[in-house]
Design a protein around this motif. Structure first.
Motif, PDB file in Angstrom:
ATOM      1  N   TYR A 247       0.835  -1.190   0.000  1.00 57.40           N
ATOM      2  CA  TYR A 247       0.000   0.000   0.000  1.00 57.40           C
ATOM      3  C   TYR A 247       0.875   1.247   0.000  1.00 57.40           C
ATOM      4  O   TYR A 247       2.017   1.226   0.480  1.00 57.40           O
ATOM      5  CB  TYR A 247      -0.937   0.008   1.220  1.00 57.40           C
ATOM      6  CG  TYR A 247      -0.262   0.242   2.552  1.00 57.40           C
ATOM      7  CD1 TYR A 247      -0.046   1.546   3.041  1.00 57.40           C
ATOM      8  CD2 TYR A 247       0.156  -0.821   3.336  1.00 57.40           C
ATOM      9  CE1 TYR A 247       0.571   1.760   4.255  1.00 57.40           C
ATOM     10  CE2 TYR A 247       0.771  -0.613   4.559  1.00 57.40           C
ATOM     11  CZ  TYR A 247       0.979   0.681   5.023  1.00 57.40           C
ATOM     12  OH  TYR A 247       1.583   0.885   6.224  1.00 57.40           O
ATOM     13  N   THR A 248       0.352   2.345  -0.566  1.00 54.50           N
ATOM     14  CA  THR A 248       1.037   3.635  -0.604  1.00 54.50           C
ATOM     15  C   THR A 248       0.046   4.725  -0.236  1.00 54.50           C
ATOM     16  O   THR A 248      -1.145   4.472  -0.056  1.00 54.50           O
ATOM     17  CB  THR A 248       1.608   3.904  -2.006  1.00 54.50           C
ATOM     18  OG1 THR A 248       0.519   4.006  -2.938  1.00 54.50           O
ATOM     19  CG2 THR A 248       2.541   2.786  -2.462  1.00 54.50           C
ATOM     20  N   ASN A 249       0.566   5.957  -0.164  1.00 61.64           N
ATOM     21  CA  ASN A 249      -0.321   7.096   0.048  1.00 61.64           C
ATOM     22  C   ASN A 249      -0.878   7.560  -1.300  1.00 61.64           C
ATOM     23  O   ASN A 249      -0.684   6.903  -2.331  1.00 61.64           O
ATOM     24  CB  ASN A 249       0.427   8.225   0.769  1.00 61.64           C
ATOM     25  CG  ASN A 249       1.699   8.635   0.015  1.00 61.64           C
ATOM     26  OD1 ASN A 249       1.887   8.285  -1.145  1.00 61.64           O
ATOM     27  ND2 ASN A 249       2.573   9.374   0.680  1.00 61.64           N
ATOM     28  N   PHE A 250      -1.574   8.688  -1.313  1.00 65.35           N
ATOM     29  CA  PHE A 250      -2.194   9.172  -2.549  1.00 65.35           C
ATOM     30  C   PHE A 250      -1.155   9.609  -3.581  1.00 65.35           C
ATOM     31  O   PHE A 250      -1.440   9.654  -4.773  1.00 65.35           O
ATOM     32  CB  PHE A 250      -3.147  10.333  -2.237  1.00 65.35           C
ATOM     33  CG  PHE A 250      -4.344   9.927  -1.439  1.00 65.35           C
ATOM     34  CD1 PHE A 250      -5.390   9.269  -2.058  1.00 65.35           C
ATOM     35  CD2 PHE A 250      -4.425  10.167  -0.078  1.00 65.35           C
ATOM     36  CE1 PHE A 250      -6.501   8.868  -1.339  1.00 65.35           C
ATOM     37  CE2 PHE A 250      -5.518   9.773   0.652  1.00 65.35           C
ATOM     38  CZ  PHE A 250      -6.564   9.122   0.017  1.00 65.35           C
ATOM     39  N   ASP A 256       7.498   6.594   1.151  1.00 64.38           N
ATOM     40  CA  ASP A 256       6.980   7.653   2.019  1.00 64.38           C
ATOM     41  C   ASP A 256       5.871   7.072   2.900  1.00 64.38           C
ATOM     42  O   ASP A 256       4.694   7.143   2.577  1.00 64.38           O
ATOM     43  CB  ASP A 256       6.457   8.812   1.175  1.00 64.38           C
ATOM     44  CG  ASP A 256       5.997   9.988   2.043  1.00 64.38           C
ATOM     45  OD1 ASP A 256       6.283   9.986   3.269  1.00 64.38           O
ATOM     46  OD2 ASP A 256       5.340  10.898   1.499  1.00 64.38           O
ATOM     47  N   HIS A 257       6.247   6.420   3.985  1.00 63.81           N
ATOM     48  CA  HIS A 257       5.330   5.811   4.953  1.00 63.81           C
ATOM     49  C   HIS A 257       4.472   4.714   4.306  1.00 63.81           C
ATOM     50  O   HIS A 257       3.371   4.438   4.774  1.00 63.81           O
ATOM     51  CB  HIS A 257       4.417   6.865   5.592  1.00 63.81           C
ATOM     52  CG  HIS A 257       5.156   7.938   6.319  1.00 63.81           C
ATOM     53  ND1 HIS A 257       5.803   7.737   7.519  1.00 63.81           N
ATOM     54  CD2 HIS A 257       5.374   9.242   5.983  1.00 63.81           C
ATOM     55  CE1 HIS A 257       6.370   8.863   7.905  1.00 63.81           C
ATOM     56  NE2 HIS A 257       6.139   9.796   6.991  1.00 63.81           N
ATOM     57  N   GLY A 258       4.971   4.099   3.238  1.00 61.34           N
ATOM     58  CA  GLY A 258       4.256   2.975   2.643  1.00 61.34           C
ATOM     59  C   GLY A 258       4.623   1.673   3.315  1.00 61.34           C
ATOM     60  O   GLY A 258       5.492   1.592   4.188  1.00 61.34           O
ATOM     61  N   GLU A 311       4.026  -0.656   8.153  1.00 57.82           N
ATOM     62  CA  GLU A 311       4.893   0.303   7.465  1.00 57.82           C
ATOM     63  C   GLU A 311       6.325  -0.231   7.455  1.00 57.82           C
ATOM     64  O   GLU A 311       6.843  -0.711   8.463  1.00 57.82           O
ATOM     65  CB  GLU A 311       4.832   1.651   8.164  1.00 57.82           C
ATOM     66  CG  GLU A 311       5.738   2.703   7.543  1.00 57.82           C
ATOM     67  CD  GLU A 311       5.710   4.014   8.307  1.00 57.82           C
ATOM     68  OE1 GLU A 311       6.675   4.798   8.195  1.00 57.82           O
ATOM     69  OE2 GLU A 311       4.708   4.259   9.029  1.00 57.82           O
ATOM     70  N   ILE A 334      -4.293   1.991  -2.192  1.00 59.65           N
ATOM     71  CA  ILE A 334      -4.188   3.396  -1.798  1.00 59.65           C
ATOM     72  C   ILE A 334      -4.719   3.530  -0.378  1.00 59.65           C
ATOM     73  O   ILE A 334      -5.897   3.234  -0.113  1.00 59.65           O
ATOM     74  CB  ILE A 334      -4.967   4.313  -2.765  1.00 59.65           C
ATOM     75  CG1 ILE A 334      -4.439   4.116  -4.207  1.00 59.65           C
ATOM     76  CG2 ILE A 334      -4.824   5.763  -2.332  1.00 59.65           C
ATOM     77  CD1 ILE A 334      -2.975   4.440  -4.375  1.00 59.65           C
ATOM     78  N   GLN A 335      -3.886   3.949   0.544  1.00 56.08           N
ATOM     79  CA  GLN A 335      -4.254   4.083   1.953  1.00 56.08           C
ATOM     80  C   GLN A 335      -3.790   5.436   2.454  1.00 56.08           C
ATOM     81  O   GLN A 335      -2.650   5.843   2.202  1.00 56.08           O
ATOM     82  CB  GLN A 335      -3.623   2.947   2.783  1.00 56.08           C
ATOM     83  CG  GLN A 335      -3.920   3.005   4.257  1.00 56.08           C
ATOM     84  CD  GLN A 335      -5.370   2.693   4.576  1.00 56.08           C
ATOM     85  OE1 GLN A 335      -6.016   1.994   3.802  1.00 56.08           O
ATOM     86  NE2 GLN A 335      -5.871   3.200   5.660  1.00 56.08           N
ATOM     87  N   ASP A 336      -4.696   6.158   3.133  1.00 52.96           N
ATOM     88  CA  ASP A 336      -4.358   7.480   3.688  1.00 52.96           C
ATOM     89  C   ASP A 336      -3.464   7.275   4.905  1.00 52.96           C
ATOM     90  O   ASP A 336      -3.922   6.973   6.005  1.00 52.96           O
ATOM     91  CB  ASP A 336      -5.623   8.222   4.074  1.00 52.96           C
ATOM     92  CG  ASP A 336      -5.333   9.649   4.523  1.00 52.96           C
ATOM     93  OD1 ASP A 336      -4.168  10.094   4.346  1.00 52.96           O
ATOM     94  OD2 ASP A 336      -6.253  10.300   5.048  1.00 52.96           O
ATOM     95  N   VAL A 337      -2.172   7.417   4.698  1.00 50.55           N
ATOM     96  CA  VAL A 337      -1.208   7.240   5.792  1.00 50.55           C
ATOM     97  C   VAL A 337      -0.482   8.543   6.056  1.00 50.55           C
ATOM     98  O   VAL A 337       0.411   8.602   6.880  1.00 50.55           O
ATOM     99  CB  VAL A 337      -0.172   6.145   5.407  1.00 50.55           C
ATOM    100  CG1 VAL A 337      -0.891   4.812   5.307  1.00 50.55           C
ATOM    101  CG2 VAL A 337       0.501   6.463   4.079  1.00 50.55           C
TER     102      VAL A 337
END
Length: 337
Positions: A247-250, A256-258, A311, A334-337
């Motif tokens: 998973y990653t951010n947008f 980056d915090h994935g 993470e 896609i995960q809001d992290v």
């Protein structure tokens, strides 16, 4: 025994539970809390055995899954150091994973969810009120007009003259007015109308919403083995269509915090540091360190697998190369992290 894929899955889950049940039954003096686990394993093995033989409907997998979830939830207060309890926890988690995958792959429908909720009977119809008009007033008699009586006649004056003959008395006329008829006017009686409004239809009954059942995440029951570095060791496998995925951010930057989402019932608490052993397609193995950042519950329609998002905090260059090559072929979550 049946040779269908569903029967094979039911057989694998039953054999895993049977081995754990045998380990718990070695002690003749089983405590009451452990005895509840034994009974739960036995209850879940019954429907699995029917599906394995081909004599039961595949929907019995839902019955076995419900019993295993209830048993896993009751193990929070059980001493994990008791012989066989840790293995029973792992067996239940593995069996739930197999049942969940079979239900999703074969698009099975839970019979209890398809049954409509009973509807309350409609209220009895209310009688329409009868509006009664007040009765008309009684007719009044017409007044009788009485004419006053005529005045009495007066006598004519008598003039006495010396030689004339004696006067004759004038006739007395009696004049009376003709009697008038008495009019009697009676108003016509009015009919009493009965106004009855049309009966109103009862409103349709409202269906009760089905409450969503929360996913059980027992912190003490989900025993994750400890690795050689003293951290919990999480093992996972990546496939082309597996629930486990990166998973990653947008923005789409995994550095980056994935991290990676591991689909499992045996989850760790948030902010727990752990070691991840990951198997890529082609039997490539990679190990890295991470920390649990979020957890996911299963949805009401059982379309998503529960698990935890880890993470990546420490990974070698070779591991990052495997990760980037994999996410180029399969898009991450896609995960809001």
């Amino acid at each position: 025994m049946s040779n269908t894929p569903i029967a094979a899955t039911a057989g694998s889950a039953r054999q895993r539970l049977a081995s754990s049940l045998a380990a718990l039954q070695q002690d003749p003096s089983v405590p009451p809390a452990v005895l509840n686990i034994v009974q739960g394993l036995a209850r879940a093995m019954g429907p699995l055995f029917q599906v394995e033989r081909g004599t039961g409907d595949p929907s019995l997998l839902f019955q076995a899954r419900t019993v295993l979830q209830e048993t896993l939830g009751s193990m929070q207060s059980v001493d994990q150091s008791y012989p066989g309890v840790g293995d029973a926890t792992a067996a239940i988690a593995q069996s739930l994973g197999m049942l969940f995958a079979a239900i999703k792959e074969h698009a099975l429908v839970d019979p209890s969810a398809a049954r409509p909720a009973p509807q309350p009977p409609p209220p009895p119809p209310q009688a329409a009120p009868v509006v009664q008009q007040p009765p008309p007033p009684p007719p009044q008699a017409a007044p009788v007009v009485q004419q006053p009586p005529p005045p009495p006649p007066q006598a004519a004056p008598v003039f006495q003259q010396p030689p004339p003959p004696p006067p004759q008395a004038a006739p007395v006329p009696l004049t009376q007015p003709a009697a008038q008829p008495m009019p009697l006017t009676t108003p016509a009686a009015q009919a009493v109308p009965l106004v009855q409004p049309a009966p109103q239809k009862a409103p349709p009954p409202r269906a009760e919403p089905r409450a969503k059942q929360a996913t059980v995440f027992p912190e003490t029951a989900a025993k994750v083995p400890i690795g050689p570095q003293g951290l919990p060791r999480v093992e996972a496998e990546l496939e082309a269509f597996s629930d486990t995925n990166f998973y990653t951010n947008f923005v789409g930057d995994i550095r980056d915090h994935g991290g990676i989402f591991v689909a499992t019932y045996a989850v760790l608490a948030v902010n727990t540091r752990c070691q991840v052993a990951l198997k890529f397609p082609g039997d490539y193995l990679a190990e890295f360190h991470g920390v649990v950042k979020w957890r996911r519950e299963s949805t009401a329609d059982q379309s998503s697998m529960p698990g935890m998002g880890i993470e990546i905090t420490d990974a070698s260059a070779d591991v990052w190369a495997l990760i980037h090559r994999f996410i180029q072929k399969r898009e991450p979550i896609i995960q809001d992290v």
